[in-house]
Write a protein that holds these residues in place. Structure first.
Motif, PDB file in Angstrom:
ATOM      1  N   LYS A   5       0.835  -1.211   0.000  1.00 35.93           N
ATOM      2  CA  LYS A   5       0.000   0.000   0.000  1.00 35.93           C
ATOM      3  C   LYS A   5       0.869   1.260   0.000  1.00 35.93           C
ATOM      4  O   LYS A   5       0.617   2.213  -0.749  1.00 35.93           O
ATOM      5  CB  LYS A   5      -0.925  -0.006   1.224  1.00 35.93           C
ATOM      6  N   THR A   6       1.916   1.245   0.820  1.00 36.12           N
ATOM      7  CA  THR A   6       2.806   2.414   0.903  1.00 36.12           C
ATOM      8  C   THR A   6       3.469   2.701  -0.444  1.00 36.12           C
ATOM      9  O   THR A   6       3.511   3.845  -0.905  1.00 36.12           O
ATOM     10  CB  THR A   6       3.890   2.183   1.972  1.00 36.12           C
ATOM     11  N   ASP A   7       3.999   1.649  -1.075  1.00 35.90           N
ATOM     12  CA  ASP A   7       4.658   1.826  -2.366  1.00 35.90           C
ATOM     13  C   ASP A   7       3.653   2.252  -3.435  1.00 35.90           C
ATOM     14  O   ASP A   7       3.963   3.104  -4.285  1.00 35.90           O
ATOM     15  CB  ASP A   7       5.369   0.545  -2.806  1.00 35.90           C
ATOM     16  N   TYR A   8       2.460   1.671  -3.413  1.00 32.56           N
ATOM     17  CA  TYR A   8       1.471   1.994  -4.446  1.00 32.56           C
ATOM     18  C   TYR A   8       1.075   3.469  -4.387  1.00 32.56           C
ATOM     19  O   TYR A   8       0.881   4.120  -5.417  1.00 32.56           O
ATOM     20  CB  TYR A   8       0.227   1.106  -4.354  1.00 32.56           C
ATOM     21  N   GLU A   9       0.985   3.992  -3.184  1.00 32.86           N
ATOM     22  CA  GLU A   9       0.631   5.406  -3.036  1.00 32.86           C
ATOM     23  C   GLU A   9       1.699   6.301  -3.682  1.00 32.86           C
ATOM     24  O   GLU A   9       1.380   7.336  -4.276  1.00 32.86           O
ATOM     25  CB  GLU A   9       0.439   5.751  -1.559  1.00 32.86           C
ATOM     26  N   VAL A  10       2.965   5.879  -3.593  1.00 28.09           N
ATOM     27  CA  VAL A  10       4.049   6.622  -4.247  1.00 28.09           C
ATOM     28  C   VAL A  10       3.907   6.500  -5.768  1.00 28.09           C
ATOM     29  O   VAL A  10       4.035   7.497  -6.490  1.00 28.09           O
ATOM     30  CB  VAL A  10       5.436   6.119  -3.788  1.00 28.09           C
ATOM     31  N   LEU A  11       3.641   5.295  -6.253  1.00 33.51           N
ATOM     32  CA  LEU A  11       3.472   5.087  -7.692  1.00 33.51           C
ATOM     33  C   LEU A  11       2.328   5.947  -8.224  1.00 33.51           C
ATOM     34  O   LEU A  11       2.439   6.554  -9.306  1.00 33.51           O
ATOM     35  CB  LEU A  11       3.187   3.610  -8.005  1.00 33.51           C
ATOM     36  N   GLU A  12       1.238   6.006  -7.482  1.00 37.58           N
ATOM     37  CA  GLU A  12       0.074   6.815  -7.875  1.00 37.58           C
ATOM     38  C   GLU A  12       0.440   8.299  -7.942  1.00 37.58           C
ATOM     39  O   GLU A  12       0.118   8.997  -8.914  1.00 37.58           O
ATOM     40  CB  GLU A  12      -1.044   6.627  -6.840  1.00 37.58           C
ATOM     41  N   LYS A  13       1.120   8.768  -6.902  1.00 38.92           N
ATOM     42  CA  LYS A  13       1.515  10.181  -6.833  1.00 38.92           C
ATOM     43  C   LYS A  13       2.448  10.531  -7.991  1.00 38.92           C
ATOM     44  O   LYS A  13       2.267  11.557  -8.669  1.00 38.92           O
ATOM     45  CB  LYS A  13       2.203  10.459  -5.493  1.00 38.92           C
ATOM     46  N   TYR A  14       3.454   9.681  -8.240  1.00 37.95           N
ATOM     47  CA  TYR A  14       4.402   9.921  -9.323  1.00 37.95           C
ATOM     48  C   TYR A  14       3.713   9.892 -10.690  1.00 37.95           C
ATOM     49  O   TYR A  14       4.021  10.693 -11.583  1.00 37.95           O
ATOM     50  CB  TYR A  14       5.526   8.894  -9.288  1.00 37.95           C
ATOM     51  N   THR A  15       2.785   8.939 -10.867  1.00 38.26           N
ATOM     52  CA  THR A  15       2.071   8.803 -12.139  1.00 38.26           C
ATOM     53  C   THR A  15       1.286  10.075 -12.460  1.00 38.26           C
ATOM     54  O   THR A  15       1.333  10.593 -13.582  1.00 38.26           O
ATOM     55  CB  THR A  15       1.128   7.581 -12.105  1.00 38.26           C
ATOM     56  N   LYS A  16       0.586  10.598 -11.469  1.00 39.52           N
ATOM     57  CA  LYS A  16      -0.196  11.826 -11.679  1.00 39.52           C
ATOM     58  C   LYS A  16       0.710  13.020 -11.965  1.00 39.52           C
ATOM     59  O   LYS A  16       0.422  13.846 -12.841  1.00 39.52           O
ATOM     60  CB  LYS A  16      -1.076  12.099 -10.452  1.00 39.52           C
ATOM     61  N   ALA A  17       1.832  13.113 -11.246  1.00 35.85           N
ATOM     62  CA  ALA A  17       2.762  14.239 -11.442  1.00 35.85           C
ATOM     63  C   ALA A  17       3.401  14.184 -12.826  1.00 35.85           C
ATOM     64  O   ALA A  17       3.530  15.213 -13.512  1.00 35.85           O
ATOM     65  CB  ALA A  17       3.837  14.219 -10.357  1.00 35.85           C
ATOM     66  N   LEU A  18       3.797  12.982 -13.272  1.00 36.42           N
ATOM     67  CA  LEU A  18       4.418  12.827 -14.589  1.00 36.42           C
ATOM     68  C   LEU A  18       3.421  13.148 -15.701  1.00 36.42           C
ATOM     69  O   LEU A  18       3.772  13.784 -16.703  1.00 36.42           O
ATOM     70  CB  LEU A  18       4.951  11.401 -14.761  1.00 36.42           C
ATOM     71  N   PHE A  19       2.183  12.693 -15.530  1.00 33.27           N
ATOM     72  CA  PHE A  19       1.164  12.936 -16.548  1.00 33.27           C
ATOM     73  C   PHE A  19       0.859  14.435 -16.657  1.00 33.27           C
ATOM     74  O   PHE A  19       0.689  14.969 -17.761  1.00 33.27           O
ATOM     75  CB  PHE A  19      -0.116  12.157 -16.236  1.00 33.27           C
ATOM     76  N   GLN A  20       0.833  15.119 -15.522  1.00 39.35           N
ATOM     77  CA  GLN A  20       0.610  16.563 -15.529  1.00 39.35           C
ATOM     78  C   GLN A  20       1.754  17.280 -16.257  1.00 39.35           C
ATOM     79  O   GLN A  20       1.523  18.141 -17.103  1.00 39.35           O
ATOM     80  CB  GLN A  20       0.489  17.088 -14.093  1.00 39.35           C
ATOM     81  N   ARG A  21       2.998  16.885 -15.955  1.00 43.58           N
ATOM     82  CA  ARG A  21       4.145  17.496 -16.620  1.00 43.58           C
ATOM     83  C   ARG A  21       4.135  17.157 -18.121  1.00 43.58           C
ATOM     84  O   ARG A  21       4.413  18.020 -18.969  1.00 43.58           O
ATOM     85  CB  ARG A  21       5.450  17.020 -15.961  1.00 43.58           C
ATOM     86  N   GLY A  22       3.844  15.904 -18.437  1.00 44.20           N
ATOM     87  CA  GLY A  22       3.780  15.493 -19.841  1.00 44.20           C
ATOM     88  C   GLY A  22       2.705  16.254 -20.606  1.00 44.20           C
ATOM     89  O   GLY A  22       2.896  16.612 -21.777  1.00 44.20           O
ATOM     90  N   THR A  23       1.593  16.509 -19.944  1.00 42.54           N
ATOM     91  CA  THR A  23       0.504  17.285 -20.545  1.00 42.54           C
ATOM     92  C   THR A  23       0.966  18.711 -20.852  1.00 42.54           C
ATOM     93  O   THR A  23       0.672  19.258 -21.917  1.00 42.54           O
ATOM     94  CB  THR A  23      -0.713  17.307 -19.590  1.00 42.54           C
ATOM     95  N   GLU A  24       1.716  19.284 -19.913  1.00 47.88           N
ATOM     96  CA  GLU A  24       2.225  20.654 -20.104  1.00 47.88           C
ATOM     97  C   GLU A  24       3.236  20.710 -21.245  1.00 47.88           C
ATOM     98  O   GLU A  24       3.205  21.633 -22.071  1.00 47.88           O
ATOM     99  CB  GLU A  24       2.862  21.149 -18.798  1.00 47.88           C
ATOM    100  N   ILE A  25       4.142  19.725 -21.302  1.00 47.16           N
ATOM    101  CA  ILE A  25       5.143  19.683 -22.377  1.00 47.16           C
ATOM    102  C   ILE A  25       4.450  19.526 -23.733  1.00 47.16           C
ATOM    103  O   ILE A  25       4.784  20.208 -24.707  1.00 47.16           O
ATOM    104  CB  ILE A  25       6.157  18.540 -22.146  1.00 47.16           C
ATOM    105  N   ALA A  26       3.458  18.628 -23.781  1.00 46.06           N
ATOM    106  CA  ALA A  26       2.722  18.394 -25.030  1.00 46.06           C
ATOM    107  C   ALA A  26       2.019  19.669 -25.496  1.00 46.06           C
ATOM    108  O   ALA A  26       2.034  20.002 -26.691  1.00 46.06           O
ATOM    109  CB  ALA A  26       1.707  17.268 -24.838  1.00 46.06           C
ATOM    110  N   ALA A  27       1.411  20.384 -24.555  1.00 48.98           N
ATOM    111  CA  ALA A  27       0.676  21.609 -24.902  1.00 48.98           C
ATOM    112  C   ALA A  27       1.604  22.638 -25.554  1.00 48.98           C
ATOM    113  O   ALA A  27       1.195  23.362 -26.476  1.00 48.98           O
ATOM    114  CB  ALA A  27       0.011  22.186 -23.663  1.00 48.98           C
ATOM    115  N   GLN A  28       2.851  22.682 -25.097  1.00 50.37           N
ATOM    116  CA  GLN A  28       3.826  23.611 -25.685  1.00 50.37           C
ATOM    117  C   GLN A  28       4.122  23.269 -27.142  1.00 50.37           C
ATOM    118  O   GLN A  28       4.575  24.107 -27.907  1.00 50.37           O
ATOM    119  CB  GLN A  28       5.121  23.588 -24.878  1.00 50.37           C
ATOM    120  N   ARG A  29       3.876  22.015 -27.524  1.00 50.14           N
ATOM    121  CA  ARG A  29       4.144  21.555 -28.896  1.00 50.14           C
ATOM    122  C   ARG A  29       2.864  21.513 -29.739  1.00 50.14           C
ATOM    123  O   ARG A  29       2.853  20.971 -30.835  1.00 50.14           O
ATOM    124  CB  ARG A  29       4.737  20.136 -28.877  1.00 50.14           C
TER     125      ARG A  29
END
Length: 317
Positions: free
Chosen positions: A169-193
């Motif tokens: 459970k502890t590790d999964y919560e980290v994976l979830e947090k990282y996944t959302k943060a990466l997707f948000q950053r990826g969305t921002e990078i994509a929007a610039q293109r």
């Protein structure tokens, strides 16, 4: 087409083992160092196509490494160096046995599930009244188990992952947090293109020190789906297909030729002209995603080039 990288068999200094995936080959060396080589193999429906795509490995490797550099301030990753256009060198990790798939839009696999009446995917509800390629109110995480060679990845819910002890459970919560943060950053990078990051997958591992880090590829056309932002709303309103950047065009070509990776089906013949067209499409994907011109590496002797570049890097350590 002979200058494609379909297979490798290197013997690097301190080499302990080789793992050959569908597209990447991973050499484990002493001192917890991994050498990951992106080949030109093309995989669709979990099947490796018989012909390689020129420059595909270079394209995937260079997008992934650039995206890792662009996200390391929010999520740590395994990468140490890229001594060759097709090669990434990093820290050995124990991979988690799930892929973290995140979807911002009702597309691809999610849309196919929706069409047959399913409104829950991997434990995540999908609202009624959506059309294919509509945006979800908030992105949903739909994990998949990592398939063994020759098998298909399978959808799995967070609850099942935890109940089966695949991830704590502890590790999964980290994976979830990282996944959302990466997707948000990826969305921002994509929007610039001028792009929309529709959906993607991330893979994570744990270092020998217990740190969870991002591994494998990130935001490439093999692991992600992109739409062109320009005209997206108009196409949705008119019920038209979206212009997209991903290897979905390969899947659609295979489907139209009677292949979906099912038992008894045969991979259709890929002519040299078709292979060349796929290579050109991947270069287009690179230039759109990266916002820069693609520089073709010397492929007159790929094996010799990679072997020399990796050896020089390892000797410098």
């Amino acid at each position: 087409m002979s200058n494609t990288l379909m297979d490798t068999n290197f013997h690097f200094s301190g080499q302990k083992s080789i793992y050959k995936g569908k597209v990447r080959e991973v050499y484990t060396l002493e001192n917890d160092v991994l050498v990951m080589i992106a080949t030109d193999r093309l995989s669709a429906f979990d099947v490796v196509m018989p012909k390689g795509i020129p420059f595909k490995g270079q394209i995937l490797n260079q997008i992934a490494t650039k995206m890792m550099e662009s996200t390391k301030d929010i999520v740590p990753n395994w990468l140490l160096s890229t001594p060759d256009p097709n090669v990434a060198v990093g820290e050995a990790c124990e991979p988690f046995k799930v892929e973290m798939v995140i979807r911002g839009y009702l597309s691809g696999h999610a849309a196919r599930e929706y069409k047959v009446g399913n409104r829950i995917l991997c434990g995540e509800p999908m609202p009624e009244g959506m059309k294919e390629n509509d945006k979800f109110p908030t992105p949903i995480i739909t994990p998949a188990t990592k398939a063994e060679k020759g098998e298909h990845d399978e959808d799995i819910s967070k609850e099942e992952i935890l109940s089966r002890g695949i991830v704590t459970k502890t590790d999964y919560e980290v994976l979830e947090k990282y996944t959302k943060a990466l997707f948000q950053r990826g969305t921002e990078i994509a929007a610039q293109r001028g792009l929309i990051l529709v959906d993607t997958k991330y893979e994570f591992g744990k270092t020998k020190n217990g740190e969870i880090v991002l591994i494998d590829e990130i935001h490439t056309p093999d692991s992600s789906r992109y739409f062109y932002a320009d005209g997206y709303e108009e196409r949705q309103s008119n019920g038209e297909a979206q212009k997209q950047l991903s290897k979905e065009f390969v899947r659609q070509w295979l489907i139209s030729n009677g292949f979906q990776g099912l038992e008894g089906q045969t991979v259709p013949e890929m002519s040299d002209a078709y292979v060349e067209s796929v290579s050109e499409r991947y270069i287009e994907l690179y230039e759109s995603i990266m916002g820069e011109k693609f520089e073709k590496a010397d492929i007159s002797n790929i094996h010799e080039r990679i072997g020399s570049n990796v050896a020089n890097y390892l000797n410098s350590l």
